[in-house]
Design a protein around this motif. Structure first.
Motif, PDB file in Angstrom:
ATOM      1  N   GLU A 112      36.421  33.011  33.199  1.00 27.24           N
ATOM      2  CA  GLU A 112      35.890  34.381  33.713  1.00 27.24           C
ATOM      3  C   GLU A 112      34.729  34.262  34.564  1.00 27.24           C
ATOM      4  N   GLU A 113      33.677  33.343  34.365  1.00 28.20           N
ATOM      5  CA  GLU A 113      32.849  33.245  35.364  1.00 28.20           C
ATOM      6  C   GLU A 113      33.271  32.748  36.701  1.00 28.20           C
ATOM      7  N   ALA A 114      34.322  31.858  36.747  1.00 31.90           N
ATOM      8  CA  ALA A 114      34.903  31.381  37.990  1.00 31.90           C
ATOM      9  C   ALA A 114      35.620  32.395  38.682  1.00 31.90           C
ATOM     10  N   ILE A 115      36.404  33.407  38.131  1.00 30.57           N
ATOM     11  CA  ILE A 115      36.962  34.683  38.709  1.00 30.57           C
ATOM     12  C   ILE A 115      35.932  35.359  39.525  1.00 30.57           C
ATOM     13  N   GLU A 116      34.608  35.673  38.970  1.00 36.74           N
ATOM     14  CA  GLU A 116      33.541  36.428  39.471  1.00 36.74           C
ATOM     15  C   GLU A 116      33.032  35.893  40.777  1.00 36.74           C
ATOM     16  N   HIS A 117      33.082  34.392  40.815  1.00 34.99           N
ATOM     17  CA  HIS A 117      32.562  33.701  41.898  1.00 34.99           C
ATOM     18  C   HIS A 117      33.563  33.926  43.057  1.00 34.99           C
ATOM     19  N   ILE A 118      35.180  33.940  42.769  1.00 37.68           N
ATOM     20  CA  ILE A 118      35.875  34.076  43.901  1.00 37.68           C
ATOM     21  C   ILE A 118      35.888  35.540  44.409  1.00 37.68           C
ATOM     22  N   GLY A 158      33.737  33.811  49.774  1.00 41.95           N
ATOM     23  CA  GLY A 158      33.017  32.586  50.317  1.00 41.95           C
ATOM     24  C   GLY A 158      33.573  31.128  49.829  1.00 41.95           C
ATOM     25  N   VAL A 159      34.347  31.066  48.892  1.00 38.88           N
ATOM     26  CA  VAL A 159      34.666  29.934  48.224  1.00 38.88           C
ATOM     27  C   VAL A 159      35.968  29.444  49.017  1.00 38.88           C
ATOM     28  N   ASP A 160      35.818  27.984  49.341  1.00 45.22           N
ATOM     29  CA  ASP A 160      36.933  27.295  50.070  1.00 45.22           C
ATOM     30  C   ASP A 160      37.889  26.445  49.308  1.00 45.22           C
ATOM     31  N   MET A 161      37.530  26.174  48.058  1.00 43.52           N
ATOM     32  CA  MET A 161      38.477  25.594  47.284  1.00 43.52           C
ATOM     33  C   MET A 161      37.977  25.730  45.744  1.00 43.52           C
ATOM     34  N   LEU A 162      39.084  25.600  44.858  1.00 42.82           N
ATOM     35  CA  LEU A 162      38.625  25.721  43.392  1.00 42.82           C
ATOM     36  C   LEU A 162      38.907  24.408  42.828  1.00 42.82           C
ATOM     37  N   ILE A 163      38.238  23.620  41.688  1.00 40.27           N
ATOM     38  CA  ILE A 163      38.439  22.617  41.231  1.00 40.27           C
ATOM     39  C   ILE A 163      38.252  22.978  39.617  1.00 40.27           C
ATOM     40  N   SER A 164      39.335  22.998  38.857  1.00 40.37           N
ATOM     41  CA  SER A 164      39.304  23.465  37.418  1.00 40.37           C
ATOM     42  C   SER A 164      39.932  22.271  36.510  1.00 40.37           C
ATOM     43  N   ASP A 165      39.087  22.495  35.609  1.00 44.51           N
ATOM     44  CA  ASP A 165      39.710  21.664  34.506  1.00 44.51           C
ATOM     45  C   ASP A 165      41.030  22.543  33.587  1.00 44.51           C
ATOM     46  N   ILE A 166      42.054  21.918  33.205  1.00 47.44           N
ATOM     47  CA  ILE A 166      43.216  22.761  32.545  1.00 47.44           C
ATOM     48  C   ILE A 166      42.669  23.198  31.274  1.00 47.44           C
ATOM     49  N   VAL A 167      42.122  22.571  30.486  1.00 49.98           N
ATOM     50  CA  VAL A 167      41.627  22.519  29.118  1.00 49.98           C
ATOM     51  C   VAL A 167      40.370  23.304  29.006  1.00 49.98           C
ATOM     52  N   MET A 168      40.372  24.650  28.859  1.00 51.67           N
ATOM     53  CA  MET A 168      39.148  25.432  28.711  1.00 51.67           C
ATOM     54  C   MET A 168      39.451  26.348  27.648  1.00 51.67           C
ATOM     55  N   PRO A 169      38.337  26.524  26.921  1.00 52.35           N
ATOM     56  CA  PRO A 169      38.522  27.867  25.942  1.00 52.35           C
ATOM     57  C   PRO A 169      38.481  29.052  26.676  1.00 52.35           C
ATOM     58  N   GLY A 170      39.369  30.067  25.916  1.00 49.68           N
ATOM     59  CA  GLY A 170      39.714  31.477  26.613  1.00 49.68           C
ATOM     60  C   GLY A 170      40.489  31.136  27.790  1.00 49.68           C
ATOM     61  N   MET A 171      40.215  31.487  28.983  1.00 51.19           N
ATOM     62  CA  MET A 171      41.197  31.424  30.088  1.00 51.19           C
ATOM     63  C   MET A 171      41.199  29.882  30.428  1.00 51.19           C
ATOM     64  N   ASN A 172      42.513  29.405  30.382  1.00 56.71           N
ATOM     65  CA  ASN A 172      42.661  28.028  30.614  1.00 56.71           C
ATOM     66  C   ASN A 172      42.931  27.839  32.124  1.00 56.71           C
ATOM     67  N   GLY A 173      43.182  26.434  32.730  1.00 59.42           N
ATOM     68  CA  GLY A 173      43.150  25.981  34.044  1.00 59.42           C
ATOM     69  C   GLY A 173      44.355  26.946  34.653  1.00 59.42           C
ATOM     70  N   TYR A 174      45.562  26.971  33.998  1.00 58.23           N
ATOM     71  CA  TYR A 174      46.618  27.623  34.491  1.00 58.23           C
ATOM     72  C   TYR A 174      46.359  29.037  34.976  1.00 58.23           C
ATOM     73  N   GLU A 175      46.078  29.835  33.921  1.00 56.68           N
ATOM     74  CA  GLU A 175      45.545  31.352  33.924  1.00 56.68           C
ATOM     75  C   GLU A 175      44.688  31.520  35.180  1.00 56.68           C
ATOM     76  N   LEU A 176      43.705  30.443  35.111  1.00 57.82           N
ATOM     77  CA  LEU A 176      42.595  30.699  36.338  1.00 57.82           C
ATOM     78  C   LEU A 176      43.079  30.595  37.597  1.00 57.82           C
ATOM     79  N   CYS A 177      44.241  29.706  37.791  1.00 54.86           N
ATOM     80  CA  CYS A 177      44.945  29.309  39.054  1.00 54.86           C
ATOM     81  C   CYS A 177      45.822  30.758  39.601  1.00 54.86           C
ATOM     82  N   ARG A 178      46.410  31.250  38.423  1.00 54.89           N
ATOM     83  CA  ARG A 178      47.268  32.367  38.756  1.00 54.89           C
ATOM     84  C   ARG A 178      46.338  33.565  39.310  1.00 54.89           C
ATOM     85  N   GLN A 179      45.367  33.839  38.827  1.00 58.45           N
ATOM     86  CA  GLN A 179      44.426  35.104  38.976  1.00 58.45           C
ATOM     87  C   GLN A 179      43.724  34.514  40.485  1.00 58.45           C
TER      88      GLN A 179
END
Length: 757
Positions: free
Chosen positions: A36-42, A46-67
């Motif tokens: 959720e915090e990452a989506i707010e930054h996006i 001004g963000v050129d690349m996202l590096i995300s762990d897949i396993v996270m509580p709440g929104m996982n890396g796949y869902e973060l990638c889709r959004q």
């Protein structure tokens, strides 16, 4: 190619480490603790690349990638994963991920991946990618358009990960192979240690054994085997100690397992409490229960871990037989040691000796000193005897000497593993001489002498009741003849030892005073005349005159004097040959052969000493040949090979002397860097008269030719022999046909005459 990177990682530690590294590289970094915090930054842009762990509580890396892709489909997304399942790739493709980074990753790998992704984004933004590509992966269809060029990037990076994984697997295989080799080496060392321990235990007189952590006997002494009624130590190996040696409390009650001394040492890694182990009963083979003192000590591996236990049982009855004044075994205990040494006789040529050393004028000393001072003198003599047993001159001839005190001023020593009786007499003389001398007893300085008696046996059935009295009788006979001497129950042994001592001292003096000279015998080419000389040592004794090498070389070999003698001969021969090659008319091509003792060959600095002799004389290595006897080659083949190869590489020649009299094999002749065979004179002597000798000479020459070696025939005395040798293909000869060995001055005259100068 700097840019602004967004990190989504729920682990604070990993998030901060990743942020610090990327900032050090030069990127601007913002970090989010969840999706959720990452989506707010996006959304803020001004963000050129996202590096995300897949396993996270709440929104996982796949869902973060889709959004993230819904908000900005051009934003490169790298997912951090272990990639243990191929479906991770499919899920990533479906979510719109551009790349994966497999955990654990190296920072250099991360840097190249980020740089590649930013570069490909710029290419897509500038329209420099292809229009489209259809891809089938795991039965699913994917269309790679300019907008989804990241799929190809992902597959390329996945292949890169597989390559890296393969490299890591190969490295792990190499590490496992190295670990396997190290384990094999450790097992080999353990096996060797057990063999050495078994050898030691076989010779100790105590009841002694070694057990592993399961209580199984891995090694045992002969005394332990006798104590429990076994035929030998081998019968005990592999059996539980508690089944072999029954131990009980002094009351007769059985020990609990945790109370047994060996078990306590296994558990604690420390020796058992001697006090608790003192009152122990053990059953002997004769059925009698006897009190013993149990001692234990841990056996440790290379890592310091306890891997077993040494167990020693002292019969209190035997301990009581030790003399309290000298702290040496008394008569009964010493007799047991003699019997043990005799029973262990296995080698045909082995001898067990017994020495009894008595104090000369013992009665007079006792009367004048009184009991107290006499006791102190006896105790001091015992200390000197213990010192004497450690002297190298004793240890080199004796395998584990052991002393005892018989009472009345009589000391005794058992000498196992003697080569012959003469060595025992020599040891007896060393012992009594070391014990003799001046002692400070209270306020008196006493100078004492001692006499030694010696007896020996090579028969396993001999008993201590025969050996000890025989040695004692010889010692007392010697005191009646004036003392300060050695006597033997076999008079010839004393006479032979005395002669050997005199001869050895005489030879040492002769070497030191330069009485041994180097003579030179020509080595002739059977086709072209003189080729070189052999250096031969001769002894002109000031009293006995000329001494044949057969009279002193065997003594030099046995005593070790052949080593300094050999180096002196090499030094003189190199200096003489260097002068001849320089000064004699036509002598520039001469070579010199020098005999080498196997004792010299196994010295660690052997090659360096040869180099030093050549350097000091200025002689070329190509002008020197070293000769070793065939028996010496066989004895020291493994140790000699490396040394001889070093010399051969320098240009020094290597010859096998007296060929045909030893036991060298074709393999050894091919392995060693030999360039010359010398056929022994005993075969050359019968070349024209004895068919067997003729066959041996012919075969030796044929063998040398087949191995491309030169052949020198020794002992050539007739022109017929020389002609036959030449016909057989022999290259060189030496013998009285041309000249006897000559001192340097006479050789020079021979040379000038032979040349017609």
């Amino acid at each position: 190619m700097p840019g602004k990177l967004l990190i989504a990682e729920d682990s604070r530690t990993q998030r901060e480490v990743l942020r610090a590294h990327l900032e050090d590289v030069g990127y601007e970094v913002v970090a989010a603790a969840d999706g959720e915090e990452a989506i707010e930054h996006i959304r803020r842009g001004g963000v050129d690349m996202l590096i995300s762990d897949i396993v996270m509580p709440g929104m996982n890396g796949y869902e973060l990638c889709r959004q993230a892709k819904q908000h900005d489909h051009r934003l490169p997304v790298v997912l951090l994963t272990s990639m243990t399942d191929p479906l991770d790739v499919v899920h990533g493709l479906q979510a719109g991920a551009d790349n994966f980074l497999r955990k654990p990753y190296s920072f250099s790998h991360l840097n190249s991946r980020v740089e590649m992704m930013l570069h490909n984004r710029n290419l897509r933004d500038s329209g420099q990618t292809q229009m489209g590509l259809e891809l089938f992966f795991l039965n699913q269809r994917f269309m790679i358009t300019a907008e989804r060029q990241q799929i190809l990037d992902l597959l390329v990076s996945s292949f890169e990960d597989l390559v890296i994984s393969n490299q890591q697997l190969r490295q792990q295989e190499a590490e496992l192979a190295a670990a396997r080799d190290e384990l094999a080496q450790q097992l080999s060392e353990v096996h060797a240690q057990r063999e050495r321990l078994a050898t030691v235990l076989a010779s100790v007189p105590q009841v002694m054994g070694v057990i592993d952590l399961d209580g199984v006997v891995t090694a045992a002494s002969h005394a332990l085997a006798r104590f429990v009624g076994a035929q030998g130590p081998a019968e005990l190996q592999g059996r539980q100690l508690r089944e072999i040696l029954r131990l009980r409390h002094h009351t007769g009650e059985e020990f609990a397992r945790e109370e047994r001394p060996g078990f306590m040492t296994m558990r604690t890694g420390e020796p058992a409490d001697i006090g608790r182990a003192f009152d122990v009963l053990a059953d002997r083979a004769d059925g009698k229960s006897v009190p013993v003192l149990m001692q234990t000590a841990p056996v440790r591996d290379r890592a310091g871990r306890t891997s077993g236990v040494v167990v020693i049982a002292h019969e209190l009855e035997a301990l009581s037989l030790h003399d309290p004044l000298t702290h040496l075994p008394g008569h009964t205990a010493f007799a047991q040691r003699v019997d043990t040494a005799v029973e262990a006789l296995t080698e045909t040529n082995a001898v067990v000796g017994v020495v009894v050393v008595v104090l000369d004028r013992s009665s007079d000393l006792s009367d004048s000193l009184g009991k107290g001072r006499m006791d102190r003198l006896i105790a001091s003599l015992a200390d000197r005897l213990r010192e004497a047993l450690e002297l190298p001159v004793v240890r080199q001839h004796v395998d584990g000497p052991s002393a005892g005190y018989l009472g009345g001023g009589e000391f005794a020593v058992v000498l196992p593993g003697l080569g012959d009786e003469a060595h025992g007499v020599l040891a007896a003389d060393v012992l009594r001489r070391h014990m003799a001398g001046t002692y400070r007893i209270d306020d008196l300085d006493l100078t004492v002498t001692l006499t030694a008696g010696f007896s020996a046996t090579a028969a396993a059935g001999t008993r201590s009741e025969e050996l000890v009295p025989a040695a004692a009788a010889a010692a007392h006979l010697g005191t009646r003849w004036g003392g300060d001497r050695v006597e033997s129950s076999s008079p010839g042994a004393v006479e032979g030892a005395a002669d050997r001592l005199r001869a050895e001292a005489d030879l040492r003096r002769g070497i030191e005073q330069g009485e041994l000279q180097v003579y030179y015998q020509p080595i002739m080419s059977l086709e072209n005349g003189l080729a070189g000389v052999e250096a031969l040592v001769r002894w002109q004794h000031p009293e006995r005159g000329f001494q044949s090498p057969a009279d002193f070389i065997p003594l030099a070999e046995e005593s070790g004097l052949v080593v300094p003698l050999g180096w002196e001969v090499l030094r003189k021969a190199c200096e003489q040959m260097a002068r001849w090659r320089r000064d004699l008319p036509g002598g520039g091509a001469l070579t010199v052969s020098v005999n080498l003792s196997p004792r010299q060959l196994v010295q660690g600095d052997f090659v360096e000493r040869v180099e030093a002799a050549l350097a000091a004389s200025g002689l070329s290595p190509h002008a020197l040949s070293l000769e070793i006897t065939e028996a010496g080659v066989v004895q020291d083949a493994e140790a000699a090979t490396a040394q001889l190869h070093r010399l051969r590489a320098m240009g020094v020649g290597i010859a096998v002397d007296d060929f045909g009299t030893g036991y060298s094999s074709l393999l050894q002749l091919r392995t060693l860097p030999v360039d010359t065979l010398k056929v022994d004179r005993q075969f050359v002597d019968g070349l024209m008269t004895d068919p067997d000798d003729a066959t041996i000479v012919s075969a030796s020459v044929s063998l040398a030719l087949a191995l491309r070696l030169r052949v020198v025939a020794e002992g050539v005395e007739s022109a017929e022999q020389a002609e036959e040798l030449r016909r057989l293909g022999c290259d060189f000869g030496q013998g009285f046909l041309w000249s006897r060995p000559l001192p340097p001055g006479e050789f020079e005259q021979w040379w000038l005459t032979a040349r017609g100068s």
